[in-house]
Design an enzyme around this catalytic site. Structure first.
Site, PDB file in Angstrom:
ATOM      1  N   HIS A 204       0.806  -1.228   0.000  1.00 47.59           N
ATOM      2  CA  HIS A 204       0.000   0.000   0.000  1.00 47.59           C
ATOM      3  C   HIS A 204       0.833   1.268   0.000  1.00 47.59           C
ATOM      4  O   HIS A 204       0.297   2.354  -0.084  1.00 47.59           O
ATOM      5  CB  HIS A 204      -0.957   0.018   1.195  1.00 47.59           C
TER       6      HIS A 204
HETATM    7  N1  UDP Z   1      -2.885  -6.780   8.428  1.00 48.62           N
HETATM    8  C1  UDP Z   1      -4.138  -7.331   8.647  1.00 48.62           C
HETATM    9  N2  UDP Z   1      -4.901  -7.692   7.573  1.00 48.62           N
HETATM   10  C2  UDP Z   1      -4.478  -7.522   6.285  1.00 48.62           C
HETATM   11  C3  UDP Z   1      -3.193  -6.959   6.065  1.00 48.62           C
HETATM   12  C4  UDP Z   1      -2.424  -6.585   7.163  1.00 48.62           C
HETATM   13  O1  UDP Z   1      -4.531  -7.525   9.796  1.00 48.62           O
HETATM   14  O2  UDP Z   1      -5.219  -7.867   5.365  1.00 48.62           O
HETATM   15  C5  UDP Z   1      -2.094  -6.330   9.594  1.00 48.62           C
HETATM   16  C6  UDP Z   1      -0.697  -6.873   9.669  1.00 48.62           C
HETATM   17  O3  UDP Z   1      -0.682  -8.052  10.445  1.00 48.62           O
HETATM   18  C7  UDP Z   1       0.078  -5.774  10.324  1.00 48.62           C
HETATM   19  C8  UDP Z   1      -0.673  -4.531   9.954  1.00 48.62           C
HETATM   20  O4  UDP Z   1      -1.945  -4.945   9.474  1.00 48.62           O
HETATM   21  O5  UDP Z   1       0.030  -5.867  11.729  1.00 48.62           O
HETATM   22  C9  UDP Z   1       0.088  -3.769   8.903  1.00 48.62           C
HETATM   23  O6  UDP Z   1      -0.613  -2.670   8.567  1.00 48.62           O
HETATM   24  P1  UDP Z   1      -0.106  -1.679   7.442  1.00 48.62           P
HETATM   25  O7  UDP Z   1       0.667  -2.425   6.420  1.00 48.62           O
HETATM   26  O8  UDP Z   1      -1.324  -0.932   7.036  1.00 48.62           O
HETATM   27  O9  UDP Z   1       0.798  -0.644   8.232  1.00 48.62           O
HETATM   28  P2  UDP Z   1       2.351  -0.588   8.581  1.00 48.62           P
HETATM   29  O10 UDP Z   1       2.647  -1.735   9.480  1.00 48.62           O
HETATM   30  O11 UDP Z   1       3.097  -0.607   7.320  1.00 48.62           O
HETATM   31  O12 UDP Z   1       2.499   0.714   9.295  1.00 48.62           O
END
Ligand code: UDP
Length: 364
Positions: A204
């Site tokens: 994303h």
């Molecule tokens: N995640 C989830 N469902 C999904 C994809 C990701 O629960 O379909 C969780 C994943 O386990 C992680 C978090 O969402 O803990 C990641 O979120 P994101 O990539 O939006 O944010 P980032 O971690 O990059 O800040």
């Protein structure tokens, strides 16, 4: 308890909910959760509150879908007004989002002590808005809860005095341990996959999804992997795929809506490998003992490089590295099974709350 003794926990996105949940649970009645609605999609917000059994937020503002400047400005103004109306003994923020930065400024402007959970991460990539949000929040914080010694060193090198830093580990460890389902077969069945028989991917970040050529390359590379790839599609990525006319390239992937945290953990724990640009996923794999290929220019989580994570740019390295892992999967998984997570033993929430209480007892 009077309002002024409560602790405002400000959050707005999926990763903030996941990583603040263990702290909100420990704070119990003292926590006053303020939700900014930065992620307004129920699949990125409500399902996570429900999964952790968190109470409804006590206050909501709506900043979703706006520009970065508006999100930060609105968060500062609205949380600032909220704090003026209902003072708090501290504001707790997590990570590197616009919510984090906006709430940090609101705490600062109302002279409310500020705590930053997951402080001190640095990608050293000034093109990432998250890097600016992190640095700003660290600088304003009265207490920086750093997950590792690497992040502590980053804070010290930013000029933050040692008295303002506590090394706590990362609350993602207890979040994973609390919600990883024991019975994972039902989740795999939903996607018609078997243990070790698929790749799990998430994307994303603007650097990967805002340019049609880059996004197209990533989708092609995922399709070139020898195992089926499950791709829970972030709303931002779906929107880009539609507007760039790339929908046909999803045909060879198992595309699904974003899944709940338990389901995502179950799928992560049983997959052959992950391919992702997520920050949190890089940490979670160190608890689940799976390899992740990080598709990005930089990472703010160097602790997992060379063990649980490799980093590549969008291009042929994606299918090449994943192909290498798949060709020797049992050995890759065995090697990772013996490596401890650099993010601690699952007591980060407890250590953070101890540090918060220390801050509050020393505040005038
Ligand atoms: N995640 C989830 N469902 C999904 C994809 C990701 O629960 O379909 C969780 C994943 O386990 C992680 C978090 O969402 O803990 C990641 O979120 P994101 O990539 O939006 O944010 P980032 O971690 O990059 O800040």
């Amino acid at each position: 308890m009077s309002n002024s003794h409560s602790i405002v926990v400000a959050l707005g996105t999926r990763p903030e909910i996941i990583k603040l949940a263990p702290i909100i649970r420990l704070l119990g009645e003292r926590a006053r959760v303020v939700h900014t609605g930065q992620h307004y999609d129920a699949g990125l917000s409500k399902v996570f509150f429900d999964a952790f059994g968190l109470p409804e937020p006590s206050h909501r503002i709506e900043i979703g879908g706006e520009t970065r400047a508006t999100q930060i400005g609105d968060t500062t103004r609205r949380i600032g007004e909220h704090l003026a109306d209902r003072p708090a003994s501290a504001v707790v923020v997590q990570g590197d989002t616009n919510t984090t930065a906006g709430a940090a400024l609101a705490a600062n402007a109302t002279e409310t002590p500020l705590v930053h959970i997951e402080a001190g991460l640095r990608s050293f990539d000034r093109d990432m808005p998250e890097e600016h949000n992190r640095i700003l929040t660290d600088m304003l914080s009265d207490l920086c809860c750093a997950p590792t010694e690497v992040s502590r060193t980053n804070l010290l090198e930013s000029g933050i005095p040692a008295e303002r830093i506590a090394v706590t580990g990362n609350t993602v460890v207890e979040a994973v341990r609390t919600l990883l389902p024991k019975n994972r077969a039902e989740f795999l069945d939903r996607h018609a996959v078997t243990p070790g028989g698929y790749v799990l991917a998430t994307f994303h970040r603007p650097e990967n999804v805002d340019d049609p050529e880059t996004l197209g390359v990533i989708l092609d590379e995922l399709a070139a992997v020898a195992l089926p790839t499950i791709l829970p599609l972030h709303p931002r990525t779906r929107q880009r795929i539609e507007s760039f006319g790339l929908r046909a390239q999803l045909g060879r992937l198992q595309v699904v809506e974003p899944v709940g945290f338990q389901e995502f953990l179950a799928l992560s724990a049983e997959c052959a490998a992950l391919v992702s640009d997520s920050g949190g996923v890089q940490e979670e794999v160190s608890v689940l003992k799976r390899p992740v290929l990080v598709v990005r220019r930089s990472t703010e989580r160097p602790e997992v490089l060379g063990t649980f994570a490799e980093i590549v740019l969008p291009g042929p390295d994606i299918s090449r590295v994943v192909g290498e892992w798949i060709s020797d999967l049992a050995a890759v998984h065995d090697r990772l099974a013996g490596i401890p997570s650099p993010y601690g033993d699952g007591d980060a929430a407890e250590l953070s709350v101890v540090a918060i209480d220390g801050l509050l007892s020393s505040s005038p």
